[in-house]
Write an enzyme that holds these catalytic residues in place. Structure first.
Site, PDB file in Angstrom:
ATOM      1  N   LYS A   1     -22.688 -29.298 -37.053  1.00 29.39           N
ATOM      2  CA  LYS A   1     -22.714 -28.869 -38.451  1.00 29.39           C
ATOM      3  C   LYS A   1     -24.069 -28.270 -38.817  1.00 29.39           C
ATOM      4  O   LYS A   1     -24.152 -27.226 -39.480  1.00 29.39           O
ATOM      5  CB  LYS A   1     -22.398 -30.048 -39.366  1.00 29.39           C
ATOM      6  CG  LYS A   1     -20.962 -30.525 -39.312  1.00 29.39           C
ATOM      7  CD  LYS A   1     -20.762 -31.762 -40.179  1.00 29.39           C
ATOM      8  CE  LYS A   1     -19.354 -32.295 -40.115  1.00 29.39           C
ATOM      9  NZ  LYS A   1     -19.163 -33.508 -40.962  1.00 29.39           N
TER      10      LYS A   1
ATOM     11  N   ALA B   1     -24.421 -34.311 -41.692  1.00 30.37           N
ATOM     12  CA  ALA B   1     -24.053 -35.692 -41.375  1.00 30.37           C
ATOM     13  C   ALA B   1     -22.572 -35.772 -41.071  1.00 30.37           C
ATOM     14  O   ALA B   1     -21.785 -34.896 -41.447  1.00 30.37           O
ATOM     15  CB  ALA B   1     -24.404 -36.620 -42.537  1.00 30.37           C
ATOM     16  N   ASP B   2     -22.211 -36.840 -40.396  1.00 25.83           N
ATOM     17  CA  ASP B   2     -20.795 -37.126 -40.156  1.00 25.83           C
ATOM     18  C   ASP B   2     -20.626 -38.638 -40.120  1.00 25.83           C
ATOM     19  O   ASP B   2     -21.479 -39.353 -39.587  1.00 25.83           O
ATOM     20  CB  ASP B   2     -20.315 -36.508 -38.844  1.00 25.83           C
ATOM     21  CG  ASP B   2     -18.794 -36.503 -38.760  1.00 25.83           C
ATOM     22  OD1 ASP B   2     -18.178 -35.635 -39.392  1.00 25.83           O
ATOM     23  OD2 ASP B   2     -18.231 -37.388 -38.090  1.00 25.83           O
ATOM     24  N   THR B   3     -19.534 -39.108 -40.701  1.00 26.32           N
ATOM     25  CA  THR B   3     -19.281 -40.543 -40.808  1.00 26.32           C
ATOM     26  C   THR B   3     -17.899 -40.872 -40.254  1.00 26.32           C
ATOM     27  O   THR B   3     -16.943 -40.125 -40.485  1.00 26.32           O
ATOM     28  CB  THR B   3     -19.349 -40.998 -42.284  1.00 26.32           C
ATOM     29  OG1 THR B   3     -20.654 -40.731 -42.794  1.00 26.32           O
ATOM     30  CG2 THR B   3     -19.048 -42.488 -42.418  1.00 26.32           C
TER      31      THR B   3
END
Length: 204
Positions: A53, A67-69
């Protein structure tokens, strides 16, 4: 002069968390394929996506934050539900036990791309079918990994957490500031500047 920040995410929660640091980012939603590779561990998966990203923003002179969750229940990853039925199934699996929320953050600046993963353990209370149905009816489940949000109505379902609250929201702030330092930046409580060369005074 503060360095502008681009948030490679359309998440209003991540924007709000940056606002807590006094940062008003430009929003640049990434267009990448979010598919887990065969055998890819949850932490490796979210970190790869965060880095991909961040790499979608091709601009000089800005700080890119991505970010990634994801939610990990044992070895299973629970991402955003596709529909209300899947959301209900996720909540049934999560209730009365613990799971882990992994949030990866990537920071790109001046040719540097650094990243890291923060993990927080969350316990949900026992949930009966009416509670699950009423919660899903709020609409809060549908854009969140694991089908719940700790910062909204979902807070009433959380028994306790072990770790960083902001990580569960989707952007661990202390980890973010540490990554900014690694990328060659200095955070001045509302401003970001380039780190001074070794031995030189920090710009103010």
């Amino acid at each position: 002069m503060t360095i502008p920040v681009v948030l490679a995410s359309s998440s209003p929660r991540r924007k709000a968390l940056l606002n807590l640091l006094g940062i008003e980012p430009e929003i640049a939603p990434p267009n990448i394929e979010e598919i887990r590779r065969p055998g890819e561990a949850p932490k490796a998966y979210v970190e790869r996506l965060a880095r991909e990203k961040a790499a979608t923003v091709k601009r000089d002179g800005v700080v890119v934050v991505a970010a990634d969750t994801t939610v990990a229940l044992d070895d299973h990853i629970l991402e955003k539900p596709r529909d209300e039925a899947e959301a209900a199934a996720m909540l049934r699996r999560l209730q009365s036990r613990d799971h882990v929320v992994h949030t990866a953050i990537a920071v790109a600046f001046g040719g540097n791309l650094v990243s890291g993963v923060e993990s927080t353990r969350v316990w949900l209370l026992p949930l009966d079918e009416r509670t699950i149905r009423d919660y899903i009816a709020t609409g809060e489940s549908m854009d969140k990994a694991g089908a719940y949000g700790i910062q909204g109505y979902g807070s009433a379902m959380v028994e306790k957490i072990e770790g960083d609250y902001f990580t569960v929201m989707g952007l661990g702030l202390s980890r973010l500031v540490r990554l900014m330092t690694l990328a060659g930046l200095v955070y001045h409580f509302g401003r970001l500047t380039r780190a001074a060369p070794s031995g030189a005074p920090s710009p103010r």
